[in-house]
Each structure stands twice: as C-alpha cells, then as structure tokens.
Design an enzyme around this catalytic site. Sequence first.
Site, PDB file in Angstrom:
ATOM      1  N   LYS A 118       0.695  -1.386  -0.057  1.00 58.97           N
ATOM      2  CA  LYS A 118      -0.111   0.023  -0.004  1.00 58.97           C
ATOM      3  C   LYS A 118       0.762   1.173   0.048  1.00 58.97           C
ATOM      4  O   LYS A 118       0.363   2.385  -0.603  1.00 58.97           O
ATOM      5  CB  LYS A 118      -0.972  -0.111   1.187  1.00 58.97           C
ATOM      6  CG  LYS A 118      -1.958  -1.046   0.928  1.00 58.97           C
ATOM      7  CD  LYS A 118      -3.225  -0.790   2.185  1.00 58.97           C
ATOM      8  CE  LYS A 118      -4.291  -1.905   2.027  1.00 58.97           C
ATOM      9  NZ  LYS A 118      -5.128  -1.810   3.031  1.00 58.97           N
ATOM     10  N   LYS A 211      -7.851  -8.261  -9.774  1.00 55.74           N
ATOM     11  CA  LYS A 211      -8.647  -8.497  -8.998  1.00 55.74           C
ATOM     12  C   LYS A 211      -9.796  -7.435  -9.238  1.00 55.74           C
ATOM     13  O   LYS A 211      -9.337  -6.247  -9.867  1.00 55.74           O
ATOM     14  CB  LYS A 211      -8.254  -8.262  -7.619  1.00 55.74           C
ATOM     15  CG  LYS A 211      -7.897  -9.641  -6.876  1.00 55.74           C
ATOM     16  CD  LYS A 211      -7.486  -9.401  -5.481  1.00 55.74           C
ATOM     17  CE  LYS A 211      -8.876  -9.168  -4.594  1.00 55.74           C
ATOM     18  NZ  LYS A 211      -8.413  -8.937  -3.295  1.00 55.74           N
ATOM     19  N   LYS A 214     -12.337  -1.294  -7.095  1.00 54.74           N
ATOM     20  CA  LYS A 214     -13.142   0.140  -7.350  1.00 54.74           C
ATOM     21  C   LYS A 214     -11.983   1.110  -7.780  1.00 54.74           C
ATOM     22  O   LYS A 214     -12.425   2.026  -8.361  1.00 54.74           O
ATOM     23  CB  LYS A 214     -13.697   0.492  -5.794  1.00 54.74           C
ATOM     24  CG  LYS A 214     -12.595   1.275  -4.941  1.00 54.74           C
ATOM     25  CD  LYS A 214     -13.098   1.720  -3.705  1.00 54.74           C
ATOM     26  CE  LYS A 214     -11.958   2.649  -2.733  1.00 54.74           C
ATOM     27  NZ  LYS A 214     -11.911   3.714  -3.600  1.00 54.74           N
TER      28      LYS A 214
END
Length: 350
Positions: A118, A211, A214
């Site tokens: 991240k 994957k 959003k």
Amino acid sequence: MAIVERVFSGVQPTGNLHLGNYLGAIVNFVRLQETHNCIYCVVDLHAITQPVSVWGGPTELARNTREVTAAFIAAGIDPNKHIVFNQSQVTGHAELTWIFNCVARIGWLNRMTQFKEKAGKDRENASVGLYDYPVLMAADILLYRATHVPVGEDQKQHLELARDIAQKFNNDFADSIRSHGFADGLLFPPPEPLITGPATRVMSLRDGTKKMSKSDSSDNSRINLTDDADTIAQKIRKAKTDPEPLPSEEKGLEPRPEADNLVGIYAALSGRSKAEVLREFGGGQFSNFKNALVELCVTKLSPIASEMKRLMADPGHVDAILIDGADRASVIAHETMQAAKDIVGFIRKP
C-alpha cells in the site's frame, strides 16, 4: 469473564462496493450469522490511514460508511440478532491499540507485506496509521475477545499478528491476569481463522488476471452492488472473453483467465461448483452463457441494489442501526477494557 465463541469481521468504507466484495466477504457474513454470534464492523478508523484523496474526505467517509451498512442489511445481515456498527463510535478500539502498540514489536510490523504494497516506493511519506494498521486490526478483534475471524488470503498475516499480540500480552501480564480471576491465564484468547470454504476471488471483467477493484479506471471492469439490471447486463455482455467455446472440464479453464472468472462468478452466485456449471454450459458459445449469467446476476443482485438505494435514501435510519450496534458493542468492549486497564495497572474510576 467467560470466553464466548464470537465472530468478528470488518469492511472498510471505501465506496463503490462491487461483486468482489459481495462474493468475497458479505455472502459469508450472511451465512455465519446462522451458526455464530457475529459482530460486523464498518472500520472507518482504518479508512483514514490512507491519504484524504483516497478516502474522499468527511462527506465521502460518512456516505461510504452508510453504504457499507446498507449493503450488509440489504444482503441479509440482521442487525437485531447480531451487532452492526462503525468502529469510531467505540473508543475501546483506539485505547486498546495503544496498549497493544506497547506490546507489539517493530520487527513484527516490519514483516507486514500489505504495508509495503500500500505504501509503494514512497514509504517515507506513508502515514504512521498505515504502518500501525495491523495493530489496530488486532485491537478490533481482541477488544471483543473474538474467537473466530473469517479471513481471506490477504489478511492471514494480520490475523497471525493478532495471535502473537494476544499471546505476548497474556505472557507479559500472566501473574496479573491470574490475580484478576482469569485462572487460565488468558485475557485475550488467540483468535482462530474461520474457513468458510473456497474463497471466491472475483477478477476484473476487462482483465481476468487482475482482481475486481473500485480503483480501476474503467467502470466496466466491475459490477457495482448499486448497478441496475440494464447496467449489469451491459457490463457482462461487454466482458472480455476469447473465441473458443467453454470447456467441458475445469482443467480447460486454467489457461483462460477471463473464462475462468465468468464461470466462477456463475458458480458462486448459483451455489454450484465450476465443474457443475461446465457440465451444463461446456461446449457452448460464450453468448449463450453470458445470457444465462446476465439473468442470474440480475436475479441475485437487483434486489440488493434496490434495498441499498432505499436504505441510503433514509440516512437517519441507517445511522440509528449503527448507533444501536455501537451501544451494544460498547458493553462488550467496556468489560474488556476495564479488565485490561486493571491488569496493566492503570488507576481508573470505579
């Protein structure tokens, strides 16, 4: 304080909940409430570990928190029988995190792979909250002395950390724990992963190797839980495929990620195995299979979308559900925090 078998899980309010969130987590949440005492949390404290540009600021955070709650209820979670709340309403999450920060080791956190993913290359600019995220996650679970946590592949490492923190706390304060009436020496039972069968990993409709997310720039890459029937149909019919007919056996899906993804979605929504789906559709063209998938998706998802929209139109009702859940969660959390403070040696108001 007796150990009660209890399930805890949380979902971040990051907006645009999609089919991957539904099949990967929410479906299992609904099933678990039939067999377990469940606490489902909208983890808004976790959401703000990322830059404001990611979580969208105060207005978006509030809206997204209500949207996740609406998705829980629309999918079938019963907030009267189980607990549904947002994390920031229960102060014990933050309090216990600080105690655990003083128990967890730097070396443990340095091994957390999700922080590296991240934070990316610019780790020096990542927030301390993002680095400390796994300790907060441990506090989320252990605050309720949860015995079981449904986890996907990407959260197994964090659950192991929660177990390590629980064990170290119990060891560090063993004498004090026993002197406060815990004969087994456990204030925090190490939580166990809850295996609910093969996880449904939903991939992008535009690229079967990635994957569903959003953050993908193309809205056609995902089916949002708020999409209407026409939008769902359009996205599935435009989903990337290959020119070959569907195989008759699962092995034939291995070199064909897009076909594998669509068959997997059909299998998950219909409660069947991929092998069973291929026995019905194998050898046929994608156009016929896509028509069947459209019908199935619309049947399963349209009622959820309609109910979510109804709930989102009444934010006061959604907030009342969260407040009631937070009140009930606080009773459990308060009991844990009183014991933890006494065991550590904090002087507190009786």
